[in-house]
Design a protein around this motif. Sequence first.
Motif, PDB file in Angstrom:
ATOM      1  N   ARG A   1      39.981  47.576  56.634  1.00 28.57           N
ATOM      2  CA  ARG A   1      40.069  48.879  55.825  1.00 28.57           C
ATOM      3  C   ARG A   1      39.193  48.674  54.597  1.00 28.57           C
ATOM      4  O   ARG A   1      38.846  47.774  54.029  1.00 28.57           O
ATOM      5  CB  ARG A   1      41.692  49.068  55.579  1.00 28.57           C
ATOM      6  N   GLY A   2      38.765  49.816  54.215  1.00 29.95           N
ATOM      7  CA  GLY A   2      38.060  50.195  53.132  1.00 29.95           C
ATOM      8  C   GLY A   2      37.244  51.461  53.081  1.00 29.95           C
ATOM      9  O   GLY A   2      37.888  52.440  53.485  1.00 29.95           O
TER      10      GLY A   2
ATOM     11  N   ALA B   1      32.169  50.625  60.494  1.00 33.87           N
ATOM     12  CA  ALA B   1      32.378  50.270  59.344  1.00 33.87           C
ATOM     13  C   ALA B   1      33.009  48.954  58.931  1.00 33.87           C
ATOM     14  O   ALA B   1      32.713  48.072  58.405  1.00 33.87           O
ATOM     15  CB  ALA B   1      33.057  51.612  58.480  1.00 33.87           C
ATOM     16  N   GLY B   2      34.146  48.756  60.119  1.00 39.34           N
ATOM     17  CA  GLY B   2      34.838  47.286  60.008  1.00 39.34           C
ATOM     18  C   GLY B   2      33.802  46.397  60.396  1.00 39.34           C
ATOM     19  O   GLY B   2      34.028  45.162  59.674  1.00 39.34           O
TER      20      GLY B   2
ATOM     21  N   ASP C   1      33.656  35.992  54.588  1.00 39.66           N
ATOM     22  CA  ASP C   1      33.372  34.733  55.517  1.00 39.66           C
ATOM     23  C   ASP C   1      34.603  33.911  55.476  1.00 39.66           C
ATOM     24  O   ASP C   1      34.920  33.258  56.609  1.00 39.66           O
ATOM     25  CB  ASP C   1      32.166  33.739  54.828  1.00 39.66           C
ATOM     26  N   LEU C   2      35.326  33.645  54.638  1.00 45.04           N
ATOM     27  CA  LEU C   2      36.456  32.906  54.292  1.00 45.04           C
ATOM     28  C   LEU C   2      37.507  33.540  55.340  1.00 45.04           C
ATOM     29  O   LEU C   2      38.279  32.688  55.763  1.00 45.04           O
ATOM     30  CB  LEU C   2      37.131  32.576  52.968  1.00 45.04           C
ATOM     31  N   ARG C   3      37.709  34.911  55.232  1.00 40.40           N
ATOM     32  CA  ARG C   3      38.599  35.517  56.060  1.00 40.40           C
ATOM     33  C   ARG C   3      38.329  35.496  57.548  1.00 40.40           C
ATOM     34  O   ARG C   3      39.274  35.278  58.220  1.00 40.40           O
ATOM     35  CB  ARG C   3      39.016  36.827  55.693  1.00 40.40           C
TER      36      ARG C   3
ATOM     37  N   HIS D   1      33.413  43.524  57.796  1.00 42.89           N
ATOM     38  CA  HIS D   1      34.443  42.543  58.022  1.00 42.89           C
ATOM     39  C   HIS D   1      34.112  41.632  59.080  1.00 42.89           C
ATOM     40  O   HIS D   1      34.764  40.467  59.185  1.00 42.89           O
ATOM     41  CB  HIS D   1      35.635  43.060  58.252  1.00 42.89           C
ATOM     42  N   SER D   2      33.170  41.972  60.004  1.00 46.44           N
ATOM     43  CA  SER D   2      33.034  41.137  61.235  1.00 46.44           C
ATOM     44  C   SER D   2      32.024  40.008  61.144  1.00 46.44           C
ATOM     45  O   SER D   2      30.808  40.257  60.077  1.00 46.44           O
ATOM     46  CB  SER D   2      32.928  42.008  62.572  1.00 46.44           C
TER      47      SER D   2
END
Length: 455
Positions: free
Chosen positions: A86-87, A37-38, A304-306, A42-43
């Motif tokens: 997380r989410g 999920a991460g 993307d910015l993170r 997020h990746s």
Amino acid sequence: MADPTAVSFKRDLSDWRIALVAWRLLVLQAADPVVGAGMTEHSTYRAHPWRRIEHTLGSGRRLFYQDAEALRREVARLDRAHKRVRGTTPDGRPYDARDAATRVWVLLTLFECVVAMRSLGGDRYDAEQLELVYGEFREAIAAFGLPEEELPKSAVDLPSYFARYAREKLEFNEAARYLLDGILREAPRPGRLWFLGDAGWRVTRGLVARVIRELTVADLPPVVRERFGLVATRRGALLSVLLHRGAGAVVPLLPDRLRYRSPEGQRPPRRYRPMRRDARGPRVDRFFREVLDQTGDGYITAHDLRAMAHNVCWQLDLDEAAEARVYEAFDGWWEQLRAVMDADGDGRVGREEFTAATLAGCDRGEAYLEQGLLPALRAVFTAADTDGSGFLEFDEYRAVFGGPRVHPAELSHGFRQLDTDGDGRITVEEFLRGFTEFFTARADSTSGAQLLGRP
């Protein structure tokens, strides 16, 4: 019996044969529902699979090669990075990368990856050696403060741990499936294969995808193949034997300087090729494609910015306060982009939308850049200025802007574009002026227009 003192986990982790089981490692990690999920949300593994591998193995080398203080910093860095992952999954399950069982699984897959490399290569650890390297491994990961009950007490317990975790937790989820079946058919060319060119890589990667899939399926633990409904083909089994046993016979004969990768080793940079001339519009479009769109899906989002902030922090190995400032600045940049460009409120900005809005904003004046991009760049400058001198020396510039995909000639050229007075160092004013010119200058002759390479 082999001499148990002749083995070392950290040395084996740097053996070049680790590349043969690297994809297997990613699939095993991604199959954990929290990791999967991460990665999906997020990746940047879809657009930067090679960077994902490098960061995974690079983090392992940081953990096992450094002194106690460096180890503490790496654990703290991982804690900060995972705190942001997380989410909630699409089916409503909450996930958090700090989950203890997940962290144990990810760390143990790194250990199991090294054990598998040795076993498949024909130089399996004997029982005494296995306990020795497992003790070395556990000593390093003790810095994570993981619950003792989550960790197998000895190497003898590892097979039952893996079998239980695979049956009870692992899923052939979207991330694992894409790693195995899709990503390599779309992956960008690795920097070390520069000689193929983009056209050559497009032809080659289909074959590479088939080979890696066959090898990975053949090498996965049987309990995982059963869980995923995968079947190892005879061709895959033969490929596994040929590659692993061949490498196992040849690589140990090499001198250590060739057999083992230095913890600070870097991949050879790609060959420098002059870039074609860019006008202002194409420059901004190129910035979107090569810098902002970290996931490679044609859109930019907060993730993307993170991801950019994460990469800056990774390169510089920042402390918690400095890392927080970088993330805060990049979050502010995203908020500006979202407010100006996300007209439909779907949380993403397309390439054409970004280019048009950026050009229009710059036409209204430099205040547009001051509201988002320039604060993020100030944070990068401050983080890169490790000695607090107020200048970026070339080594400091290289630490954040260098990398395996950047040729030294391009890196030096970019530095010279920013160092407008030629004194061998960059002030914050020069740094920000160069990036401002990149977006605002209409002529390619302006120095800042060439920050991504010569036009």
